[in-house]
Write an enzyme that holds these catalytic residues in place. Structure first.
Site, PDB file in Angstrom:
ATOM      1  N   HIS A  53       0.844  -1.192   0.000  1.00 19.04           N
ATOM      2  CA  HIS A  53       0.000   0.000   0.000  1.00 19.04           C
ATOM      3  C   HIS A  53       0.881   1.244   0.000  1.00 19.04           C
ATOM      4  CE1 HIS A  53      -3.815  -2.029   1.842  1.00 19.04           C
ATOM      5  NE2 HIS A  53      -3.234  -2.793   0.937  1.00 19.04           N
ATOM      6  N   GLU A  55       0.801   3.910   1.750  1.00 17.77           N
ATOM      7  CA  GLU A  55       1.209   4.374   3.079  1.00 17.77           C
ATOM      8  C   GLU A  55       2.365   3.537   3.631  1.00 17.77           C
ATOM      9  OE1 GLU A  55      -3.347   4.887   2.771  1.00 17.77           O
ATOM     10  OE2 GLU A  55      -1.865   3.399   2.177  1.00 17.77           O
ATOM     11  N   CYS A  83      -6.259   1.941   5.653  1.00 11.96           N
ATOM     12  CA  CYS A  83      -6.873   0.704   6.141  1.00 11.96           C
ATOM     13  C   CYS A  83      -6.297   0.373   7.522  1.00 11.96           C
ATOM     14  CB  CYS A  83      -6.597  -0.440   5.166  1.00 11.96           C
ATOM     15  SG  CYS A  83      -4.860  -0.967   5.137  1.00 11.96           S
ATOM     16  N   CYS A  86      -2.452  -0.179   7.499  1.00 12.72           N
ATOM     17  CA  CYS A  86      -1.682   1.065   7.384  1.00 12.72           C
ATOM     18  C   CYS A  86      -1.839   1.936   8.623  1.00 12.72           C
ATOM     19  CB  CYS A  86      -2.106   1.814   6.126  1.00 12.72           C
ATOM     20  SG  CYS A  86      -1.665   0.922   4.612  1.00 12.72           S
TER      21      CYS A  86
END
Length: 151
Positions: A53, A55, A83, A86
């Site tokens: 991801h 992040e 999410c 993260c």
């Protein structure tokens, strides 16, 4: 420098993801002096890694670049609400502040589905600003998923 300025940098990363046929989420990390430390975008398909991801990739790159795991003076800008994975990483890295654009009713862990980043049971909480350039962030996501559905 304003939150909108830095969110535009995160949106530029999200557009890179879009161009690479990845879910268009981008993130940048800014230090306390307003300097860009690094930025990344989703690379889940490219790396064949469900944890790639924007992040997480940004936090990893920043920790490597700064040679430290605690990012206590930094602000992370993400085009979409992080999410749970993260959000947990933001806490573990002790990021000071989170700024995001669009909320995520399916996976969001800063306010929508969960509130991991400000859970009083955890040993760190983040300052959170939501909705920065939300329309721009949402438009890119909607465009991407409309194209995926039409294929």
């Amino acid at each position: 420098m304003t939150d909108k300025y830095f969110m535009k940098l995160a949106l530029a990363e999200a557009r890179r993801a879009y161009d690479e046929n990845e879910v268009p989420i981008g993130a940048v990390l800014i230090d306390e002096d307003g300097l860009l430390i690094c930025g990344e975008h989703n690379r889940i398909e490219q790396l064949n890694d469900a944890t790639a991801h924007a992040e997480l990739l940004t936090l990893r790159a920043a920790s490597h670049k700064l040679n430290r795991r605690r990012l206590t003076t930094c602000t992370l800008y993400s085009t979409v609400e992080p999410c749970a994975m993260c959000a947990g990483a933001l806490i573990l890295c002790r990021v000071k502040r989170l700024v995001y654009g669009a909320t995520d009713s399916k996976f969001g862990a800063a306010e929508s589905l969960f509130n991991v980043v400000n859970n009083p049971a955890l040993n760190h909480q983040l300052l959170v600003t939501a909705g920065v350039l939300e329309d721009d962030c949402l438009a890119l996501m909607k465009k991407f998923f409309a194209e995926v559905r039409s294929r």
